[in-house]
Design a protein around this motif. Structure first.
Motif, PDB file in Angstrom:
ATOM      1  N   THR A  61       0.828  -1.209   0.000  1.00 10.37           N
ATOM      2  CA  THR A  61       0.000   0.000   0.000  1.00 10.37           C
ATOM      3  C   THR A  61       0.863   1.261   0.000  1.00 10.37           C
ATOM      4  OG1 THR A  61      -1.743  -1.174   1.209  1.00 10.37           O
ATOM      5  CG2 THR A  61      -1.840   1.224   1.214  1.00 10.37           C
ATOM      6  N   GLY A  62       1.910   1.232   0.815  1.00 10.29           N
ATOM      7  CA  GLY A  62       2.797   2.392   0.879  1.00 10.29           C
ATOM      8  C   GLY A  62       3.510   2.644  -0.446  1.00 10.29           C
ATOM      9  N   ARG A  63       3.978   1.561  -1.065  1.00 14.67           N
ATOM     10  CA  ARG A  63       4.664   1.722  -2.345  1.00 14.67           C
ATOM     11  C   ARG A  63       3.715   2.276  -3.410  1.00 14.67           C
ATOM     12  NH1 ARG A  63      10.239   1.456  -2.068  1.00 14.67           N
ATOM     13  NH2 ARG A  63      10.815  -0.098  -0.488  1.00 14.67           N
ATOM     14  N   LEU A  64       2.517   1.716  -3.491  1.00 16.88           N
ATOM     15  CA  LEU A  64       1.565   2.179  -4.488  1.00 16.88           C
ATOM     16  C   LEU A  64       1.175   3.635  -4.267  1.00 16.88           C
ATOM     17  CD1 LEU A  64      -0.725  -0.996  -4.792  1.00 16.88           C
ATOM     18  CD2 LEU A  64       1.061  -0.223  -6.377  1.00 16.88           C
ATOM     19  N   GLN A  65       0.973   3.993  -2.974  1.00 26.52           N
ATOM     20  CA  GLN A  65       0.613   5.377  -2.680  1.00 26.52           C
ATOM     21  C   GLN A  65       1.749   6.321  -3.035  1.00 26.52           C
ATOM     22  OE1 GLN A  65      -2.472   6.351  -1.575  1.00 26.52           O
ATOM     23  NE2 GLN A  65      -1.718   8.417  -2.069  1.00 26.52           N
ATOM     24  N   ALA A  66       2.957   5.848  -2.812  1.00 28.86           N
ATOM     25  CA  ALA A  66       4.124   6.675  -3.169  1.00 28.86           C
ATOM     26  C   ALA A  66       4.212   6.862  -4.674  1.00 28.86           C
ATOM     27  CB  ALA A  66       5.399   6.036  -2.634  1.00 28.86           C
ATOM     28  N   PHE A  67       3.880   5.805  -5.421  1.00 30.33           N
ATOM     29  CA  PHE A  67       3.870   5.927  -6.881  1.00 30.33           C
ATOM     30  C   PHE A  67       2.810   6.934  -7.328  1.00 30.33           C
ATOM     31  CE2 PHE A  67       5.445   1.286  -7.228  1.00 30.33           C
ATOM     32  CZ  PHE A  67       6.749   1.710  -7.004  1.00 30.33           C
ATOM     33  N   VAL A  68       1.609   6.816  -6.679  1.00 31.49           N
ATOM     34  CA  VAL A  68       0.512   7.716  -7.047  1.00 31.49           C
ATOM     35  C   VAL A  68       0.863   9.167  -6.725  1.00 31.49           C
ATOM     36  CG1 VAL A  68      -1.878   8.345  -6.565  1.00 31.49           C
ATOM     37  CG2 VAL A  68      -1.238   5.936  -6.834  1.00 31.49           C
ATOM     38  N   ASP A  69       1.494   9.383  -5.561  1.00 32.72           N
ATOM     39  CA  ASP A  69       1.823  10.754  -5.145  1.00 32.72           C
ATOM     40  C   ASP A  69       3.053  11.290  -5.878  1.00 32.72           C
ATOM     41  OD1 ASP A  69      -0.278  10.570  -3.408  1.00 32.72           O
ATOM     42  OD2 ASP A  69       0.955  10.084  -1.651  1.00 32.72           O
ATOM     43  N   PRO A 114      12.743   0.099 -11.500  1.00 33.56           N
ATOM     44  CA  PRO A 114      12.786  -1.351 -11.246  1.00 33.56           C
ATOM     45  C   PRO A 114      12.992  -1.704  -9.779  1.00 33.56           C
ATOM     46  CG  PRO A 114      14.018  -0.822 -13.219  1.00 33.56           C
ATOM     47  CD  PRO A 114      13.640   0.496 -12.610  1.00 33.56           C
ATOM     48  N   GLU A 115      13.799  -0.934  -9.063  1.00 30.13           N
ATOM     49  CA  GLU A 115      14.060  -1.250  -7.661  1.00 30.13           C
ATOM     50  C   GLU A 115      12.800  -1.152  -6.825  1.00 30.13           C
ATOM     51  OE1 GLU A 115      16.726   0.345  -3.864  1.00 30.13           O
ATOM     52  OE2 GLU A 115      16.999   1.218  -5.867  1.00 30.13           O
ATOM     53  N   HIS A 116      12.054  -0.034  -6.965  1.00 33.14           N
ATOM     54  CA  HIS A 116      10.846   0.150  -6.171  1.00 33.14           C
ATOM     55  C   HIS A 116       9.720  -0.780  -6.641  1.00 33.14           C
ATOM     56  CE1 HIS A 116      12.977   4.021  -5.401  1.00 33.14           C
ATOM     57  NE2 HIS A 116      12.527   3.786  -4.155  1.00 33.14           N
ATOM     58  N   LEU A 117       9.664  -1.035  -7.945  1.00 33.98           N
ATOM     59  CA  LEU A 117       8.660  -1.977  -8.441  1.00 33.98           C
ATOM     60  C   LEU A 117       8.936  -3.393  -7.928  1.00 33.98           C
ATOM     61  CD1 LEU A 117       8.259  -0.744 -12.137  1.00 33.98           C
ATOM     62  CD2 LEU A 117       6.580  -0.568 -10.278  1.00 33.98           C
ATOM     63  N   ALA A 118      10.215  -3.735  -7.814  1.00 30.75           N
ATOM     64  CA  ALA A 118      10.574  -5.060  -7.297  1.00 30.75           C
ATOM     65  C   ALA A 118      10.140  -5.212  -5.834  1.00 30.75           C
ATOM     66  CB  ALA A 118      12.078  -5.297  -7.435  1.00 30.75           C
ATOM     67  N   ALA A 119      10.287  -4.142  -5.044  1.00 30.85           N
ATOM     68  CA  ALA A 119       9.853  -4.194  -3.645  1.00 30.85           C
ATOM     69  C   ALA A 119       8.339  -4.388  -3.557  1.00 30.85           C
ATOM     70  CB  ALA A 119      10.279  -2.924  -2.925  1.00 30.85           C
ATOM     71  N   ALA A 120       7.610  -3.671  -4.404  1.00 31.68           N
ATOM     72  CA  ALA A 120       6.150  -3.831  -4.418  1.00 31.68           C
ATOM     73  C   ALA A 120       5.771  -5.240  -4.861  1.00 31.68           C
ATOM     74  CB  ALA A 120       5.526  -2.784  -5.335  1.00 31.68           C
ATOM     75  N   ARG A 121       6.507  -5.743  -5.855  1.00 27.61           N
ATOM     76  CA  ARG A 121       6.225  -7.103  -6.331  1.00 27.61           C
ATOM     77  C   ARG A 121       6.474  -8.127  -5.229  1.00 27.61           C
ATOM     78  NH1 ARG A 121      10.775  -9.193  -9.802  1.00 27.61           N
ATOM     79  NH2 ARG A 121      11.549  -9.342  -7.658  1.00 27.61           N
ATOM     80  N   ASP A 122       7.563  -7.973  -4.461  1.00 31.54           N
ATOM     81  CA  ASP A 122       7.864  -8.906  -3.372  1.00 31.54           C
ATOM     82  C   ASP A 122       6.757  -8.895  -2.317  1.00 31.54           C
ATOM     83  OD1 ASP A 122      10.194  -9.570  -4.639  1.00 31.54           O
ATOM     84  OD2 ASP A 122      11.465  -8.253  -3.397  1.00 31.54           O
ATOM     85  N   ALA A 123       6.241  -7.700  -2.008  1.00 31.78           N
ATOM     86  CA  ALA A 123       5.149  -7.615  -1.036  1.00 31.78           C
ATOM     87  C   ALA A 123       3.901  -8.316  -1.557  1.00 31.78           C
ATOM     88  CB  ALA A 123       4.853  -6.151  -0.726  1.00 31.78           C
ATOM     89  N   ALA A 124       3.597  -8.102  -2.849  1.00 33.78           N
ATOM     90  CA  ALA A 124       2.442  -8.774  -3.441  1.00 33.78           C
ATOM     91  C   ALA A 124       2.641 -10.284  -3.476  1.00 33.78           C
ATOM     92  CB  ALA A 124       2.187  -8.234  -4.845  1.00 33.78           C
ATOM     93  N   GLU A 125       3.875 -10.729  -3.718  1.00 35.39           N
ATOM     94  CA  GLU A 125       4.177 -12.157  -3.744  1.00 35.39           C
ATOM     95  C   GLU A 125       4.001 -12.783  -2.360  1.00 35.39           C
ATOM     96  OE1 GLU A 125       5.240 -15.910  -4.982  1.00 35.39           O
ATOM     97  OE2 GLU A 125       4.649 -14.152  -6.147  1.00 35.39           O
ATOM     98  N   GLU A 126       4.385 -12.041  -1.331  1.00 39.42           N
ATOM     99  CA  GLU A 126       4.193 -12.542   0.042  1.00 39.42           C
ATOM    100  C   GLU A 126       2.710 -12.721   0.350  1.00 39.42           C
ATOM    101  OE1 GLU A 126       5.484 -13.701   3.949  1.00 39.42           O
ATOM    102  OE2 GLU A 126       6.432 -13.588   1.973  1.00 39.42           O
ATOM    103  N   ILE A 127       1.892 -11.766  -0.091  1.00 33.32           N
ATOM    104  CA  ILE A 127       0.437 -11.905   0.110  1.00 33.32           C
ATOM    105  C   ILE A 127      -0.088 -13.100  -0.675  1.00 33.32           C
ATOM    106  CG2 ILE A 127      -1.789 -10.786  -0.278  1.00 33.32           C
ATOM    107  CD1 ILE A 127      -0.377  -8.098   0.097  1.00 33.32           C
ATOM    108  N   ARG A 128       0.377 -13.239  -1.909  1.00 37.40           N
ATOM    109  CA  ARG A 128      -0.069 -14.372  -2.723  1.00 37.40           C
ATOM    110  C   ARG A 128       0.294 -15.700  -2.076  1.00 37.40           C
ATOM    111  NH1 ARG A 128       1.508 -18.222  -5.429  1.00 37.40           N
ATOM    112  NH2 ARG A 128       3.687 -17.749  -4.940  1.00 37.40           N
TER     113      ARG A 128
END
Length: 464
Positions: free
Chosen positions: A257-265, A272-286
């Protein structure tokens, strides 16, 4: 009417019903005893009285015949006739051959016999020297306990019935009283258990009942206490599991949520670095959601399995090959040498479910084995069972945690906690593995554990 009867039955406790049942049983026994007394004892007494009366009348007839022979006619003296009447137990009349009264005794005052007849008159023929000279007629009188009289049997029957009725009533009352006392002692543990069960129903899982002295109540109370303890542990585990799951989900959800909000703001560039962090968080949820889906699927595995005849050794080899990358990342050596030279070990199982069991066991072994350690695999047929062993040389499982490791979400063993930076689990993997093993007719357990490592044992029925 039916509702009222059901309500009455509910109000009557087990002790009351038991006491009434015992009282009824005693009453039936006494009734049967009364019938036996009436038919047997009284009947025998009647026969005895008949024999006594027959002997008495024979003596009376002999005495009368002797007096008539000595007198020469039937006009006996009143004194002699009175003695005959006393012997006969009633009034007597001497009649001639023509039936006319020769002499008689109409009353016997002062001898304890009432003037009312106690039965029909008895006629006894008088034969003197082979010649019939008349008849001796005896009218039995009542009011005597002499067994030779007609009143005796009736008096005996009446007395026996009264005594039996009083004894029966006393026995029934005594038995009900004793039954109430015994039933109260027997059912007191049930009452205690019922109250404790209501407290458990109300949510108080800490309640325990004392252990009674008798074996049956002791076993029942022990079973209840074990059940309550199990429920308390399950509830504690459920609450802890829910808390752990919420905690596990909270971190990746917050990160994502924080990463996505940061992207939006526009505060963080979508590089790639920040997208990878968001992807890892989504993978953990999955992964967490996937584990939960696996758990639900495992609970109904027996209904969805497609069994086939497979070689357990070959399935273990494939599972080891699929997990090799995981062991390489964890820097743990996977040793499949225990599979070399082993003849095929055939089982009837769902191949996909069996592969999932082995994958979960291997993942668990990689997770809790210290870097540089070894996980050894072996398969063998031992009697009617096919057995696969996964042994690690990790720190082992503490005794207080050993009984819970197959419970869902359980991760309470700090001795087997993962090292920092290594992948963790939700505490569902072993639960899923055990449920799938059971669904295929087998079992999964810890065969041994200690400071030198832990061995998990998968057992399945072997086929020829």
């Amino acid at each position: 009417m039916s509702k009222q009867t059901d309500s009455t039955r509910r109000r009557l406790g087990l002790g009351t019903r038991l006491a009434l049942a015992i009282g009824f049983a005693v009453a039936v026994v006494i009734f049967i005893a009364g019938v036996i007394v009436e038919v047997g004892v009284v009947g025998r007494f009647d026969a005895y009285v008949a024999d006594v009366r027959h002997e008495r009348y024979a003596e009376v007839l002999t005495a009368t015949t002797d007096l008539v022979r000595a007198q020469g006619d039937l006009n006996l003296r009143k004194q002699d006739l009175r003695q005959i009447a006393v012997m006969a137990g009633g009034l007597v009349v001497l009649r001639g051959p023509d039936g006319q009264v020769a002499t008689r005794i109409d009353s016997l005052p002062g001898l304890g016999m009432a003037g009312s007849a106690a039965g029909p008159p008895v006629e006894l023929p008088l034969i003197v020297d082979g010649r019939s000279v008349g008849t001796l007629e005896v009218l039995p009188l009542g009011g005597t306990a002499d067994p030779g009289t007609t009143a005796a049997p009736a008096l005996f029957k009446e007395t026996a019935t009264e005594i039996l009725a009083l004894a029966g009533a006393g026995a029934v009352l005594a038995s009900i009283l004793v039954a109430f006392v015994l039933a109260r002692r027997l059912t007191r543990p049930l009452g205690t258990l019922a109250r404790a069960a209501r407290r458990v129903e109300g949510g108080d899982l800490s309640v325990r009942v004392p252990l009674p002295a008798d074996a049956e109540s002791h076993d029942l109370a022990s079973a209840f206490n074990a059940m309550a303890e199990s429920l308390e542990q399950s509830e504690a585990l459920r609450q802890r599991s829910a808390s752990d799951l919420a905690h596990e989900l909270a971190t990746p959800v917050t990160v994502l949520t924080g990463r996505l909000q940061a992207f939006v703001d526009g505060a963080v560039p979508p590089d790639p670095e920040h997208l990878a962090a968001a992807r890892d968080a989504a993978e953990e949820i999955r992964r967490l959601v996937g584990d939960l889906q696996d758990l639900v699927a495992a609970e109904g595995a027996s209904l969805r399995r497609s069994p086939a005849r497979v070689d357990l050794r070959a399935v273990v080899e494939r599972a080891a090959a699929s997990s090799q990358a995981l062991f390489d990342d964890a820097e743990v050596m996977l040793d499949p040498s225990g599979l070399n030279g082993v003849s095929p070990v055939m089982v009837d199982a769902d191949v996909r479910q069996l592969e999932r069991v082995l994958a979960n066991l291997l993942t668990n072994a990689a997770m809790y084995t210290t870097g540089g350690g070894t996980v050894a695999l072996s398969v063998a047929r031992e009697g009617p069972l096919a057995r696969a062993r996964i042994r690690d040389n990790g720190p082992g499982i503490q005794p207080e945690h050993l009984g819970h490791i197959f419970e869902r979400f359980y991760r309470g063993d700090p001795a087997r906690a993962r090292e920092p930076g290594r992948p963790g689990g939700t505490g569902i993997g072993l639960t899923v593995a055990r449920d799938l093993a059971v669904a295929n007719g087998g079992s999964l357990r810890v065969e041994s554990t200690g400071p030198t490592g832990t061995t998990f044992l998968l057992e399945l029925p072997a086929t020829d």
